[in-house]
Design a protein around this motif. Structure first.
Motif, PDB file in Angstrom:
ATOM      1  N   VAL A  99       0.833  -1.205   0.000  1.00  0.00           N
ATOM      2  CA  VAL A  99       0.000   0.000   0.000  1.00  0.00           C
ATOM      3  C   VAL A  99       0.864   1.249   0.000  1.00  0.00           C
ATOM      4  O   VAL A  99       0.597   2.213  -0.738  1.00  0.00           O
TER       5      VAL A  99
ATOM      6  N   CYS B  76      -7.473   8.077  -4.134  1.00  0.00           N
ATOM      7  CA  CYS B  76      -8.549   7.699  -3.231  1.00  0.00           C
ATOM      8  C   CYS B  76      -8.571   6.176  -3.121  1.00  0.00           C
ATOM      9  O   CYS B  76      -7.727   5.486  -3.708  1.00  0.00           O
ATOM     10  N   THR B  77      -9.543   5.650  -2.403  1.00  0.00           N
ATOM     11  CA  THR B  77      -9.767   4.201  -2.368  1.00  0.00           C
ATOM     12  C   THR B  77     -11.205   3.904  -2.767  1.00  0.00           C
ATOM     13  O   THR B  77     -12.102   4.738  -2.608  1.00  0.00           O
TER      14      THR B  77
ATOM     15  N   SER C 280     -11.462  -4.257   0.831  1.00  0.00           N
ATOM     16  CA  SER C 280     -11.383  -2.814   0.567  1.00  0.00           C
ATOM     17  C   SER C 280     -11.206  -2.028   1.866  1.00  0.00           C
ATOM     18  O   SER C 280     -10.560  -0.972   1.876  1.00  0.00           O
TER      19      SER C 280
ATOM     20  N   ILE D  82      -7.442  -2.133   2.728  1.00  0.00           N
ATOM     21  CA  ILE D  82      -6.689  -1.205   1.890  1.00  0.00           C
ATOM     22  C   ILE D  82      -6.945   0.233   2.320  1.00  0.00           C
ATOM     23  O   ILE D  82      -6.025   1.047   2.415  1.00  0.00           O
ATOM     24  N   THR D  83      -8.204   0.543   2.595  1.00  0.00           N
ATOM     25  CA  THR D  83      -8.550   1.901   3.025  1.00  0.00           C
ATOM     26  C   THR D  83      -7.903   2.237   4.361  1.00  0.00           C
ATOM     27  O   THR D  83      -7.351   3.333   4.547  1.00  0.00           O
TER      28      THR D  83
ATOM     29  N   ALA E 284      -4.128   2.711   3.825  1.00  0.00           N
ATOM     30  CA  ALA E 284      -3.855   3.938   3.078  1.00  0.00           C
ATOM     31  C   ALA E 284      -4.096   5.169   3.942  1.00  0.00           C
ATOM     32  O   ALA E 284      -3.299   6.123   3.920  1.00  0.00           O
TER      33      ALA E 284
ATOM     34  N   SER F 108     -12.604   8.342  -0.066  1.00  0.00           N
ATOM     35  CA  SER F 108     -13.078   6.996  -0.397  1.00  0.00           C
ATOM     36  C   SER F 108     -14.419   7.104  -1.110  1.00  0.00           C
ATOM     37  O   SER F 108     -15.169   8.066  -0.926  1.00  0.00           O
TER      38      SER F 108
ATOM     39  N   ALA G   9      -7.037   5.406  -7.935  1.00  0.00           N
ATOM     40  CA  ALA G   9      -7.815   4.769  -6.870  1.00  0.00           C
ATOM     41  C   ALA G   9      -7.172   3.440  -6.504  1.00  0.00           C
ATOM     42  O   ALA G   9      -6.686   2.713  -7.376  1.00  0.00           O
ATOM     43  N   LEU G  10      -7.163   3.122  -5.220  1.00  0.00           N
ATOM     44  CA  LEU G  10      -6.694   1.819  -4.739  1.00  0.00           C
ATOM     45  C   LEU G  10      -7.904   0.934  -4.479  1.00  0.00           C
ATOM     46  O   LEU G  10      -8.911   1.396  -3.924  1.00  0.00           O
ATOM     47  N   SER G  11      -7.796  -0.343  -4.872  1.00  0.00           N
ATOM     48  CA  SER G  11      -8.924  -1.256  -4.777  1.00  0.00           C
ATOM     49  C   SER G  11      -8.488  -2.595  -4.183  1.00  0.00           C
ATOM     50  O   SER G  11      -7.296  -2.902  -4.136  1.00  0.00           O
TER      51      SER G  11
END
Length: 614
Positions: A248, A259-260, A268, A271-272, A275, A288, A375-377
């Protein structure tokens, strides 16, 4: 993140055929809305469309390096997350850099290490590199296949690109789909290397392809391996946590807003949480985003696997980590919008969509893009840690078929009853499905001392990582890039995959639940309410108005006497699906699937006008 394309011809001079390269490159504008460029010499031409993420002012492509013996040119898509470490090493070896981009690191890395560069890269990437010193093309794809790359041999060379549409823009590539291509469309399993279009190939994950005057060769540079796992629960959870934190942290590097994507599920949320904690060190607040449907939470009906709506859980996570959260609420009209379906089919180049699940994802990505470029997923965790319910169902585990298909249809024998009877017979789908399944199982890495249960656990994980995850990643890549959004997937770091694959199955489920070891590893960043939550899949709308809209659209297709789709779909089956009132009976999923497939195929045939060799 970008779109790449190129053309090599040893039989002609490409410097005078710029218009064809421009046409191919223009198909990639959605993947790279910020800038575009082309480069060519006598036997090679490269095109690039850019989505600027790192070094916004520099990093223009195609990028070239002049040497005493000729020019080396690169067209590159993706992100190499360890580019800073590699740049420092290259500087120590005497290389000078004119940009801060990871693209230049890849180019200079090739000049230093040649093809061995691929062993040093960590990230998601696909690129084509023309070495004018030897008149040689190198094509490379990342280990998990996060970024796509296709190629098609042509007289005297080949063409390549991020998506089939770039290749189909070249006059030497015909839009032909034969029985093998239709089998891939209808099965719902992404076979490594298969591209559906006749003569076209997708470079498999973790592969390189080399083209020179002696021909084309492919090789693998990484693969999953079975190893002993001696760590206990506490050490395993700690090591996994460290791997996730590192992944991450690496993937938060960007020169644009990020964002996530937050569903409120474990993956998720982890990850959120990671992050948000990392960004808090720099005084930043994380954004998010999630997707919801009008009235979904109020009227939600559990069906045995969809056990709870997402919205309350996503909000709980956002509040827990202090994220600025946005919940996109969609109504049936937006989900059933024919323009949205058309955009999804065009993004994927094939009629392999998941109906409203694709449509809602594209609409979510468009909304996210108004605020963020990256965006991170959480994709990949279910495949690597046994998150899906069928991992834990004895009957499905014992089935000799792809477990997600068996779970969906209730049988390992894969019939496709919505097809015309003559086409069903020609496709031989049950036999094709069985062949593909046994092919995948036979490649599963195992240890000589593995018990039967251990081998089966490995087989299930390997099937998901190599045959299911690819489809998930392709879906995420195509729909996000169609909106000009880069989506990063921290779970798909190859070091995490290697570690997770070798964790003994009892550790994966040590407390009798799915993904037990992942819950252990992320407990410090995920609130207890999500830790307790049972896995719920990506949401589908339960609103009857959506299915009624599909039925109206299907009747419009049926009213066209010349509709080409009925060369594939059984007309009587389509009539029944369009006219039978929809309810929540056992037949409803099959009815909905037929309607979605009918409409997707109709759009695809209109957009691409493929020649069907059936």
């Amino acid at each position: 993140m970008c779109g790449i394309t190129g053309w090599v011809s040893y039989d002609g001079d490409l410097t005078g055929r710029r218009h064809l390269l421009d046409r191919m490159t223009a198909t990639m504008t959605g993947r790279g809305p910020d800038a575009g460029g082309t480069w060519s010499d006598r036997h090679a031409a490269l095109g690039h469309r850019r989505l600027s993420i790192i070094d916004l002012e520099g990093g223009a492509q195609p990028m070239t390096a002049a040497t005493a013996d000729g020019t080396v040119a690169l067209t590159y898509s993706g992100e190499v997350y360890n580019f800073r470490e590699l740049r420092a090493e290259l500087r120590a070896r005497g290389h000078r850099f004119t940009t801060a981009s990871d693209t230049e690191v890849v180019l200079r890395g090739y000049l230093e290490w040649g093809d061995a560069l691929v062993d040093r890269l960590t990230g998601m990437y696909a690129f084509g590199l023309w070495d004018g010193r030897t008149e040689r093309l190198l094509l490379v794809r990342d280990r998990l296949g996060i970024k796509p790359l296709y190629f098609h041999p042509t007289p005297g060379g080949l063409v390549f690109g991020s998506e089939p549409k770039a290749l189909l823009a070249h006059p030497d590539v015909r839009a032909v789909v034969d029985l093998d291509g239709l089998r891939e469309i209808m099965l719902g399993v992404k076979t490594p290397g298969a591209a559906v279009w006749k003569g076209m190939r997708e470079l498999p994950p973790a592969h390189v392809a080399v083209l020179d005057r002696t021909g084309l060769r492919e090789r693998s540079y990484w693969q999953l391996r079975a190893t002993e796992h001696a760590d206990g629960r506490e050490v395993t959870g700690g090591h996994l946590a460290a791997l996730l934190e590192g992944s991450v942290s690496e993937q938060l590097v960007a020169d644009v807003p990020l964002c996530t994507l937050l569903s409120g599920g474990l993956d998720s949320s982890a990850i959120t949480g990671l992050a948000a904690r990392e960004l808090a060190y720099g005084g930043e607040a994380l954004r998010s985003f999630s997707v919801d449907f009008v009235g979904h939470s109020e009227h939600f009906v559990p069906d045995g696997h969809n056990v709870s709506p997402d919205t309350a859980y996503a909000r709980a996570v956002a509040d827990h980590v202090g994220a600025r959260h946005t919940n996109l609420v969609l109504d049936p009209a937006a989900l059933a919008d024919e323009e949205v379906r058309r955009a999804c089919v065009a993004a994927r180049d094939l009629p392999i969509g998941r109906g409203d699940m694709d449509h809602s994802l594209l609409l979510l990505f468009r909304a996210v893009r108004a605020h963020s470029t990256v965006a991170l997923s959480g994709e990949g965790a279910d495949e690597m840690f046994g998150g899906y319910w069928w991992f834990h169902d004895p009957a499905v585990r014992a089935s000799t078929g792809f477990p997600w298909l068996t779970a969906a249809t209730g049988t390992a024998r894969q019939e496709r009853a919505f097809l015309r009877p003559d086409l069903q017979k020609a496709l031989e789908m049950p036999e094709f499905a069985e062949h593909r399944y046994r092919e995948a199982v036979a490649a599963t890495p195992v240890l000589d001392g593995d018990s039967a249960d251990r081998r089966r656990a490995r087989e299930l994980l390997y099937l998901h990582v190599t045959r299911s995850l690819g489809g998930m990643l392709d879906r995420k890549d195509r729909l996000s890039m169609a909106a000009g959004l880069e989506v990063r997937v921290p779970f798909c770091d190859h070091r995490i995959v290697e570690y997770a694959y070798n964790i003994p199955w009892p550790l994966h489920v040590f407390d009798g639940r799915e993904k037990s070891i992942l819950r252990e590893a992320t407990r410090h960043v995920v609130p207890e309410v999500v830790q307790r939550r049972t896995k719920s899949p990506y949401p589908m709308t339960q609103d009857i108005r959506y299915v009624e809209a599909l039925q109206r659209q299907a009747r419009e297709v049926l009213a066209r006497p010349d509709a080409a789709v009925f060369a594939l779909v059984d007309r009587q089956a389509a009539i029944r699906a369009a006219d039978t009132p929809w309810d929540t009976s056992a037949n409803a999923p099959g009815q909905r699937l037929l309607l979605e497939k009918l409409l997707d195929l109709d759009v695809w045939l209109d957009l691409y006008r493929p020649e069907l060799e059936i």
